[in-house]
Design an enzyme around this catalytic site. Structure first.
Site, PDB file in Angstrom:
ATOM      1  N   ASN A  13       0.827  -1.031  -0.150  1.00 40.77           N
ATOM      2  CA  ASN A  13       0.072   0.056   0.106  1.00 40.77           C
ATOM      3  C   ASN A  13       0.926   1.422  -0.092  1.00 40.77           C
ATOM      4  OD1 ASN A  13      -1.585   2.052   0.549  1.00 40.77           O
ATOM      5  ND2 ASN A  13      -2.431   1.394   2.518  1.00 40.77           N
ATOM      6  N   HIS A  98      -9.202   1.370   4.712  1.00 41.19           N
ATOM      7  CA  HIS A  98      -8.062   1.652   5.403  1.00 41.19           C
ATOM      8  C   HIS A  98      -8.281   2.463   6.634  1.00 41.19           C
ATOM      9  CE1 HIS A  98      -3.822   2.743   6.389  1.00 41.19           C
ATOM     10  NE2 HIS A  98      -3.722   1.634   5.904  1.00 41.19           N
TER      11      HIS A  98
HETATM   12  P1  13P Z   1       3.198   0.684   7.549  1.00 44.61           P
HETATM   13  O1  13P Z   1       3.822  -0.719   7.027  1.00 44.61           O
HETATM   14  O2  13P Z   1       4.108   1.434   7.117  1.00 44.61           O
HETATM   15  O3  13P Z   1       3.102   0.288   8.951  1.00 44.61           O
HETATM   16  O4  13P Z   1       1.903   0.560   7.177  1.00 44.61           O
HETATM   17  C1  13P Z   1       0.965  -0.535   7.101  1.00 44.61           C
HETATM   18  C2  13P Z   1      -0.309   0.007   6.426  1.00 44.61           C
HETATM   19  O5  13P Z   1      -1.250   0.830   6.726  1.00 44.61           O
HETATM   20  C3  13P Z   1      -0.633  -0.789   4.990  1.00 44.61           C
HETATM   21  O6  13P Z   1      -1.799  -0.655   4.557  1.00 44.61           O
END
Ligand code: 13P
Length: 255
Positions: A13, A98
């Site tokens: 993401n 999300h």
């Molecule tokens: P991080 O891997 O940067 O903690 O983000 C996780 C996330 O929100 C993926 O959707």
């Protein structure tokens, strides 16, 4: 159902990172590193990067996803993008619900449900994000919070559509904080989510569903998290912006 029978999916993401030119460059770097992946590999990029990303993945095993879609097919919704628009472009995945959308853009379980419905109607595969806040974990209500999110998001979703739903468990306190859930915590909630799906549908439906963990997953901790019996993949933020790190996570999921 045995974990090995479920598709393992590693999705990046990218959030609001990378211009179209930078997206092409990152995918070009990633392609050879994940060419032999034993899992599905997806990059979920900003809307404006989609054409460049779709071009850059041509002929590879990398699939492209968006990070949101609206619940209406078209209309007066300034700034929004619809599921038919994504489908026509050749996008195959879309992240919905999300926590950053819930936190900053007023997303609720009800709007998440409508967006899930719209994405499924266009043949997209949904990466549905759920997860508790730090305060909710402290209060001991993680199970209730996550179960409610899953139940509302899946309302009106038919059993035969579940093959196009991936659930990503992302504890909000672990996102972008470097504070990863322990492997046991991640597995516990992923198993709980599987139990909720079993209660809503059937054991076989739940057994076949891919459930990811997300939240500070990186090249160093991915192997332990992905070895858990109920963790079938990862949704990766920061580490997905570095081709080498992302490919190490893909390799860990391919074992
Ligand atoms: P991080 O891997 O940067 O903690 O983000 C996780 C996330 O929100 C993926 O959707």
């Amino acid at each position: 159902m045995n974990k090995s029978l479920r598709p393992a999916v590693i999705a990046g993401n990218w959030k609001m990172n990378k211009t179209p030119a930078e997206a092409s460059a990152l995918i070009a770097e990633l392609r050879p590193l994940v060419a032999d992946a034993g899992c599905d590999v997806v990059v979920c990029v900003p809307f404006v990067d989609l054409p460049a990303a779709l071009e850059a993945v041509k002929g590879s095993n990398i699939r492209v996803g968006a990070q949101n879609c609206h619940w209406e097919k078209s209309g007066a919704f300034t700034g929004e993008i619809s599921a038919p628009m994504l489908r026509e472009m050749g996008v195959s995945y879309v992240v919905i619900g999300h926590s950053e959308r819930r936190q900053y853009f007023g997303e609720t379980d009800a709007t998440v449900n409508r967006r899930v419905r719209a994405a499924l109607d266009e043949g997209l595969t949904v990466i549905l994000c759920v997860g508790e806040l730090e305060r909710e974990r402290e209060l001991g209500i993680t199970a209730e919070v996550v179960a409610t999110q899953v139940k509302v998001a899946l309302s009106g979703v038919k059993a035969e559509e579940l093959s196009r739903i991936i659930i990503a468990y992302e504890p909000v306190w672990a996102i972008g904080t470097g504070k990863t859930a322990t492997a046991a915590q991640a597995n516990e909630v992923c198993a709980l989510i599987r139990g909720v799906v079993a209660s809503l549908y059937c054991d076989k439906c739940a057994g076949g569903m891919t459930i990811q963990y997300g939240g500070s997953m990186n090249a160093g901790n991915a192997e332990e998290l992905l070895a858990q019996p109920d963790v079938d993949g990862g949704l990766i933020g920061g580490a997905s912006l570095k081709a080498k790190d992302f490919s190490v996570i893909v390799a860990a999921a391919s074992k």
